[in-house]
Scaffold this motif. Structure first.
Motif, PDB file in Angstrom:
ATOM      1  N   THR A  13       0.832  -1.208   0.000  1.00 22.97           N
ATOM      2  CA  THR A  13       0.000   0.000   0.000  1.00 22.97           C
ATOM      3  C   THR A  13       0.866   1.257   0.000  1.00 22.97           C
ATOM      4  O   THR A  13       2.056   1.221   0.314  1.00 22.97           O
ATOM      5  CB  THR A  13      -0.922   0.013   1.227  1.00 22.97           C
ATOM      6  OG1 THR A  13      -0.119   0.016   2.416  1.00 22.97           O
ATOM      7  CG2 THR A  13      -1.837  -1.199   1.240  1.00 22.97           C
ATOM      8  N   SER A  14       0.223   2.386  -0.316  1.00 22.08           N
ATOM      9  CA  SER A  14       0.906   3.675  -0.281  1.00 22.08           C
ATOM     10  C   SER A  14       0.893   4.218   1.140  1.00 22.08           C
ATOM     11  O   SER A  14      -0.168   4.294   1.769  1.00 22.08           O
ATOM     12  CB  SER A  14       0.226   4.668  -1.227  1.00 22.08           C
ATOM     13  OG  SER A  14       0.799   5.958  -1.093  1.00 22.08           O
ATOM     14  N   PRO A  15       2.033   4.645   1.673  1.00 22.67           N
ATOM     15  CA  PRO A  15       2.061   5.186   3.042  1.00 22.67           C
ATOM     16  C   PRO A  15       1.673   6.669   3.109  1.00 22.67           C
ATOM     17  O   PRO A  15       1.522   7.205   4.199  1.00 22.67           O
ATOM     18  CB  PRO A  15       3.520   4.993   3.455  1.00 22.67           C
ATOM     19  CG  PRO A  15       4.280   5.070   2.175  1.00 22.67           C
ATOM     20  CD  PRO A  15       3.387   4.506   1.106  1.00 22.67           C
ATOM     21  N   ILE A  16       1.522   7.341   1.943  1.00 25.80           N
ATOM     22  CA  ILE A  16       1.197   8.769   1.921  1.00 25.80           C
ATOM     23  C   ILE A  16       0.199   9.052   0.808  1.00 25.80           C
ATOM     24  O   ILE A  16      -0.010   8.223  -0.080  1.00 25.80           O
ATOM     25  CB  ILE A  16       2.460   9.645   1.704  1.00 25.80           C
ATOM     26  CG1 ILE A  16       3.083   9.322   0.342  1.00 25.80           C
ATOM     27  CG2 ILE A  16       3.457   9.474   2.826  1.00 25.80           C
ATOM     28  CD1 ILE A  16       4.204  10.280  -0.073  1.00 25.80           C
ATOM     29  N   ASP A  17      -0.403  10.241   0.866  1.00 30.02           N
ATOM     30  CA  ASP A  17      -1.167  10.750  -0.274  1.00 30.02           C
ATOM     31  C   ASP A  17      -0.184  11.308  -1.289  1.00 30.02           C
ATOM     32  O   ASP A  17       0.811  11.945  -0.932  1.00 30.02           O
ATOM     33  CB  ASP A  17      -2.112  11.879   0.154  1.00 30.02           C
ATOM     34  CG  ASP A  17      -3.154  11.405   1.152  1.00 30.02           C
ATOM     35  OD1 ASP A  17      -3.377  10.179   1.250  1.00 30.02           O
ATOM     36  OD2 ASP A  17      -3.742  12.262   1.839  1.00 30.02           O
ATOM     37  N   GLY A  18      -0.456  11.079  -2.573  1.00 32.49           N
ATOM     38  CA  GLY A  18       0.452  11.612  -3.576  1.00 32.49           C
ATOM     39  C   GLY A  18       0.152  11.084  -4.956  1.00 32.49           C
ATOM     40  O   GLY A  18      -0.955  10.618  -5.251  1.00 32.49           O
ATOM     41  N   ILE A  19       1.166  11.175  -5.815  1.00 31.75           N
ATOM     42  CA  ILE A  19       1.071  10.718  -7.197  1.00 31.75           C
ATOM     43  C   ILE A  19       1.991   9.516  -7.352  1.00 31.75           C
ATOM     44  O   ILE A  19       3.181   9.589  -7.029  1.00 31.75           O
ATOM     45  CB  ILE A  19       1.487  11.830  -8.175  1.00 31.75           C
ATOM     46  CG1 ILE A  19       0.623  13.074  -7.963  1.00 31.75           C
ATOM     47  CG2 ILE A  19       1.378  11.350  -9.619  1.00 31.75           C
ATOM     48  CD1 ILE A  19       1.123  14.286  -8.722  1.00 31.75           C
ATOM     49  N   ALA A  20       1.434   8.408  -7.844  1.00 27.21           N
ATOM     50  CA  ALA A  20       2.220   7.194  -8.048  1.00 27.21           C
ATOM     51  C   ALA A  20       2.834   7.212  -9.436  1.00 27.21           C
ATOM     52  O   ALA A  20       2.133   7.410 -10.430  1.00 27.21           O
ATOM     53  CB  ALA A  20       1.343   5.962  -7.866  1.00 27.21           C
ATOM     54  N   LEU A  21       4.134   7.028  -9.505  1.00 26.28           N
ATOM     55  CA  LEU A  21       4.845   7.057 -10.783  1.00 26.28           C
ATOM     56  C   LEU A  21       4.772   5.703 -11.472  1.00 26.28           C
ATOM     57  O   LEU A  21       4.101   4.770 -11.009  1.00 26.28           O
ATOM     58  CB  LEU A  21       6.291   7.474 -10.548  1.00 26.28           C
ATOM     59  CG  LEU A  21       6.501   8.802  -9.815  1.00 26.28           C
ATOM     60  CD1 LEU A  21       7.981   9.155  -9.777  1.00 26.28           C
ATOM     61  CD2 LEU A  21       5.700   9.915 -10.465  1.00 26.28           C
ATOM     62  N   LEU A  22       5.454   5.573 -12.589  1.00 24.47           N
ATOM     63  CA  LEU A  22       5.448   4.325 -13.354  1.00 24.47           C
ATOM     64  C   LEU A  22       5.984   3.170 -12.515  1.00 24.47           C
ATOM     65  O   LEU A  22       6.966   3.333 -11.776  1.00 24.47           O
ATOM     66  CB  LEU A  22       6.304   4.476 -14.604  1.00 24.47           C
ATOM     67  CG  LEU A  22       5.735   5.347 -15.737  1.00 24.47           C
ATOM     68  CD1 LEU A  22       6.835   5.630 -16.754  1.00 24.47           C
ATOM     69  CD2 LEU A  22       4.550   4.674 -16.395  1.00 24.47           C
ATOM     70  N   PRO A  23       5.384   1.974 -12.624  1.00 25.78           N
ATOM     71  CA  PRO A  23       5.919   0.816 -11.909  1.00 25.78           C
ATOM     72  C   PRO A  23       7.223   0.350 -12.549  1.00 25.78           C
ATOM     73  O   PRO A  23       7.393   0.415 -13.766  1.00 25.78           O
ATOM     74  CB  PRO A  23       4.813  -0.232 -12.054  1.00 25.78           C
ATOM     75  CG  PRO A  23       4.082   0.152 -13.297  1.00 25.78           C
ATOM     76  CD  PRO A  23       4.149   1.649 -13.370  1.00 25.78           C
ATOM     77  N   GLU A  24       8.127  -0.128 -11.725  1.00 28.81           N
ATOM     78  CA  GLU A  24       9.410  -0.638 -12.206  1.00 28.81           C
ATOM     79  C   GLU A  24       9.388  -2.148 -12.383  1.00 28.81           C
ATOM     80  O   GLU A  24      10.411  -2.746 -12.744  1.00 28.81           O
ATOM     81  CB  GLU A  24      10.519  -0.249 -11.222  1.00 28.81           C
ATOM     82  CG  GLU A  24      10.691   1.249 -11.016  1.00 28.81           C
ATOM     83  CD  GLU A  24      11.177   1.957 -12.262  1.00 28.81           C
ATOM     84  OE1 GLU A  24      11.835   1.289 -13.093  1.00 28.81           O
ATOM     85  OE2 GLU A  24      10.890   3.156 -12.423  1.00 28.81           O
ATOM     86  N   VAL A  25       8.237  -2.786 -12.123  1.00 26.04           N
ATOM     87  CA  VAL A  25       8.094  -4.240 -12.273  1.00 26.04           C
ATOM     88  C   VAL A  25       6.829  -4.529 -13.069  1.00 26.04           C
ATOM     89  O   VAL A  25       5.985  -3.647 -13.281  1.00 26.04           O
ATOM     90  CB  VAL A  25       8.021  -4.940 -10.904  1.00 26.04           C
ATOM     91  CG1 VAL A  25       9.333  -4.802 -10.145  1.00 26.04           C
ATOM     92  CG2 VAL A  25       6.857  -4.389 -10.073  1.00 26.04           C
ATOM     93  N   SER A  26       6.702  -5.769 -13.498  1.00 27.63           N
ATOM     94  CA  SER A  26       5.514  -6.223 -14.222  1.00 27.63           C
ATOM     95  C   SER A  26       4.907  -7.403 -13.485  1.00 27.63           C
ATOM     96  O   SER A  26       5.548  -8.028 -12.620  1.00 27.63           O
ATOM     97  CB  SER A  26       5.874  -6.644 -15.652  1.00 27.63           C
ATOM     98  OG  SER A  26       6.462  -5.582 -16.369  1.00 27.63           O
ATOM     99  N   VAL A  27       3.675  -7.717 -13.819  1.00 26.54           N
ATOM    100  CA  VAL A  27       3.023  -8.889 -13.243  1.00 26.54           C
ATOM    101  C   VAL A  27       3.842 -10.130 -13.601  1.00 26.54           C
ATOM    102  O   VAL A  27       4.235 -10.312 -14.758  1.00 26.54           O
ATOM    103  CB  VAL A  27       1.581  -9.025 -13.771  1.00 26.54           C
ATOM    104  CG1 VAL A  27       0.973 -10.357 -13.317  1.00 26.54           C
ATOM    105  CG2 VAL A  27       0.735  -7.862 -13.288  1.00 26.54           C
TER     106      VAL A  27
END
Length: 406
Positions: free
Chosen positions: A176-190
């Motif tokens: 989960t996200s520990p803060i409010d904000g903007i999530a950037l591109l993921p560095e991993v894939s499913v």
């Protein structure tokens, strides 16, 4: 032959005398005109409390920024956010395959159940022995039963702790996200395998509203400003005002607030870092931008002298002309920066004196002048007091430099 030469010489002399006599009135008129006072445009100087400001370079920094990493190992089964979207504290960003961790929870729950049963059996045995003491049950038997109860309680506590750890690991499969904000591109894939507390982040969540701006100021100027406050030449305002100028030159809406005052000095640059905070609801400022911050510390009593009425020599000396006793008098000025296209002058002129702002071309100190009251606009346009836009002879001579300081 000689008589003819004499006649020619007489005619030449007569012509020269006639020409001289014809030009005499013109020369006299020019001499009289040269001695007449020339009109110059003047404004009356006034003392005022001028804001004391400095403009410093700054760089924006995210208010909060968190690198997201897994706390348990496993295979990424889901990515549950859109890159660049807003996320709230507690939103699930990634999910790790949790089958193994669910099995660990089930096994830990079974261990707890077994430990609880063992404890009940030990407590029953101890209760029966305590009732039969002296009738076939010895005190040693009671002591042994007591120890068995204590061991059963310890085993139960260990089983419960193992269950809590197993549950925590299962919960941590949802990252989960520990803060409010903007999530950037993921560095991993499913399908990617990740490990607990790995060095590579899965993504980054950044909060930019509000946003920090760090500025650097010379410790020398900081001390000079403090000295002026102590001496009373600078009056402290209710608060230090902070305004932000963007790369385009546009002023950013809203005032900044101080977060961290200067607490240390760089050994290499001799500067201190000051951190400011600005509300950024429209996200007009992004982390890493280079900006300019205008800090207003208070007001200083001084006289504003229009920059267009001054000249700066090659050695940096700032001068201006004032009307005094029917003549133009050249003054050397001491300034402390600029404000609204005018120099903030602390020495060299006094309130009530008349500053010559127009008719400066080729003007010399001591020249006779006739003052005409004028007004000068913010853009430097001079107009007679009666509203007539008329020049008195133009700008300062080309031999001196004018305009902004430095």
């Amino acid at each position: 032959m000689a008589s003819r030469r004499t006649a020619r010489t007489v005619r030449v002399l007569a012509a020269a005398v006639a020409l001289t006599l014809s030009q005499t009135p013109m020369l006299l008129a020019q001499q009289q005109g040269a001695g007449a006072a020339r009109e110059v445009g003047v404004v009356t100087l006034e003392a005022s409390d001028v804001p004391y400001s400095v403009t410093l370079p700054g760089r924006s920094t995210a208010f909060e920024e968190v690198a997201i990493r897994p706390r348990v190992a496993g295979v990424i089964s889901e990515i549950l956010y859109e890159p660049g979207s807003d996320v709230q504290k507690g939103d699930v960003l990634f999910r790790i395959d949790g089958d193994t961790y669910q099995a660990d929870v089930d096994a830990a729950e079974a261990d707890v159940a077994g430990a609880e049963a063992a404890l009940r059996s030990a407590e029953t045995t101890l209760s029966r022995y305590e009732k039969l003491v002296g009738t076939g049950v010895t005190a040693a038997d009671v002591d042994t039963a007591t120890v068995d109860v204590m061991q059963a309680k310890a085993t139960l506590s260990a089983a419960k702790a193992a269950l809590e750890l197993a549950k925590l690991d299962l919960e941590r499969t949802e990252i989960t996200s520990p803060i409010d904000g903007i999530a950037l591109l993921p560095e991993v894939s499913v399908g990617d395998l990740v490990t607990a507390n790995q060095s590579d982040e899965l993504t980054t969540v950044t909060r930019i509203d509000p946003i920090y701006v760090d500025v650097q100021e010379s410790i020398t100027r900081i001390q000079q400003t403090r000295d002026r406050l102590d001496q009373g030449s600078l009056t402290r305002g209710d608060r230090i005002e902070a305004e932000l100028e963007l790369e385009t030159g546009r002023m950013f809406e809203g005032q900044g607030t101080f977060v961290s005052p200067p607490v240390s000095v760089s050994t290499t640059t001799g500067t201190s870092v000051v951190r400011l905070r600005f509300d950024n609801p429209r996200r007009g400022i992004l982390p890493g931008q280079f900006l300019r911050v205008k800090l207003t510390f208070g007001t200083t009593p001084s006289i504003l002298v229009p920059q267009g009425a001054t000249s700066r020599a090659s050695d940096g000396t700032l001068t201006a002309f004032v009307y005094a006793g029917g003549k133009a008098e050249k003054r050397t000025l001491s300034s402390q920066g600029s404000y609204d296209n005018a120099w903030i002058v602390t020495e060299g002129v006094e309130a009530g004196e008349q500053l010559i702002v127009d008719g400066l071309r080729n003007l010399q100190s001591g020249a006779a002048v006739s003052p005409v009251e004028v007004t000068i606009s913010e853009t430097g346009v001079v107009t007679r007091a009666d509203g007539t836009p008329e020049s008195f002879g133009g700008a300062p001579s080309s031999g001196d430099s004018t305009g902004n300081e430095g």
